[in-house]
Design a protein around this motif. Structure first.
Motif, PDB file in Angstrom:
ATOM      1  N   LEU A  24     -14.591  14.535   0.980  1.00  4.84           N
ATOM      2  CA  LEU A  24     -14.036  14.395  -0.375  1.00  4.84           C
ATOM      3  C   LEU A  24     -13.331  13.060  -0.519  1.00  4.84           C
ATOM      4  O   LEU A  24     -13.447  12.393  -1.546  1.00  4.84           O
ATOM      5  N   ASP A  25     -12.581  12.681   0.510  1.00  8.12           N
ATOM      6  CA  ASP A  25     -11.841  11.414   0.477  1.00  8.12           C
ATOM      7  C   ASP A  25     -12.785  10.218   0.457  1.00  8.12           C
ATOM      8  O   ASP A  25     -12.435   9.163  -0.067  1.00  8.12           O
ATOM      9  N   ALA A  26     -14.002  10.374   1.020  1.00  9.19           N
ATOM     10  CA  ALA A  26     -14.968   9.275   1.098  1.00  9.19           C
ATOM     11  C   ALA A  26     -15.694   9.061  -0.223  1.00  9.19           C
ATOM     12  O   ALA A  26     -16.323   8.033  -0.417  1.00  9.19           O
ATOM     13  N   GLU A  27     -15.616  10.019  -1.124  1.00 11.59           N
ATOM     14  CA  GLU A  27     -16.341   9.898  -2.417  1.00 11.59           C
ATOM     15  C   GLU A  27     -15.738   8.862  -3.296  1.00 11.59           C
ATOM     16  O   GLU A  27     -14.653   8.516  -3.374  1.00 11.59           O
TER      17      GLU A  27
END
Length: 146
Positions: free
Chosen positions: A143-146
């Motif tokens: 999620l953080d990489a999106e």
């Protein structure tokens, strides 16, 4: 009988084995367990320590034993034998030498209302599994990489 525990109202019961390196229990887990019990999240039903010495010998430390009794007396006074000698022996045998484990059975009191409703509607839980922490962390990282 454990105070307030009835077949009609009991929530799901889990057993957790928490391993510790070394055979010295420092008691840091006690406040967290006490808080979970006091706020009604869980009800500790059975709790025991097992350990394996360097020579491979195993031992069981019961809640009433002096080395842990003072730490845990405020968590539970229940003597509800869910953990058999065979269960505890299997846990101890699986430990590496010079290690110990807390074996605790608790009722998930947070879920007792849902469990009662399921029984009253003639439903039954057919599958439940805890998602491993590493999988949850990977999902959060995605999620953080999106």
């Amino acid at each position: 009988m454990v105070h307030g525990l009835t077949a009609d109202s009991v929530g799901p019961v889990d057993v957790a084995v928490v391993a510790f390196e070394g055979n010295r229990f420092n008691g840091e887990i006690v406040p967290a367990l006490r808080e979970l019990q006091q706020n009604g999240t869980v009800r500790i039903l059975d709790l025991t320590f097992v350990r394996k010495d360097g020579d491979g010998s195993v031992g069981v430390v019961e809640l009433a034993d002096a080395e842990v009794a003072e730490e845990f007396q405020r968590i539970t006074d229940a003597r509800f034998d869910l953990l058999s000698d065979e269960d505890l022996s299997a846990v101890a045998e699986a430990l590496p030498p010079e290690s110990s484990a807390l074996v605790v059975a608790w009722e998930n009191t947070w879920a007792s209302r849902l469990a009662t409703a399921l029984r009253d509607s003639h439903g039954r839980m057919v599958f439940m599994e805890r998602i491993p922490r590493d999988d949850v962390l990977a999902a959060i990282a995605a999620l953080d990489a999106e």
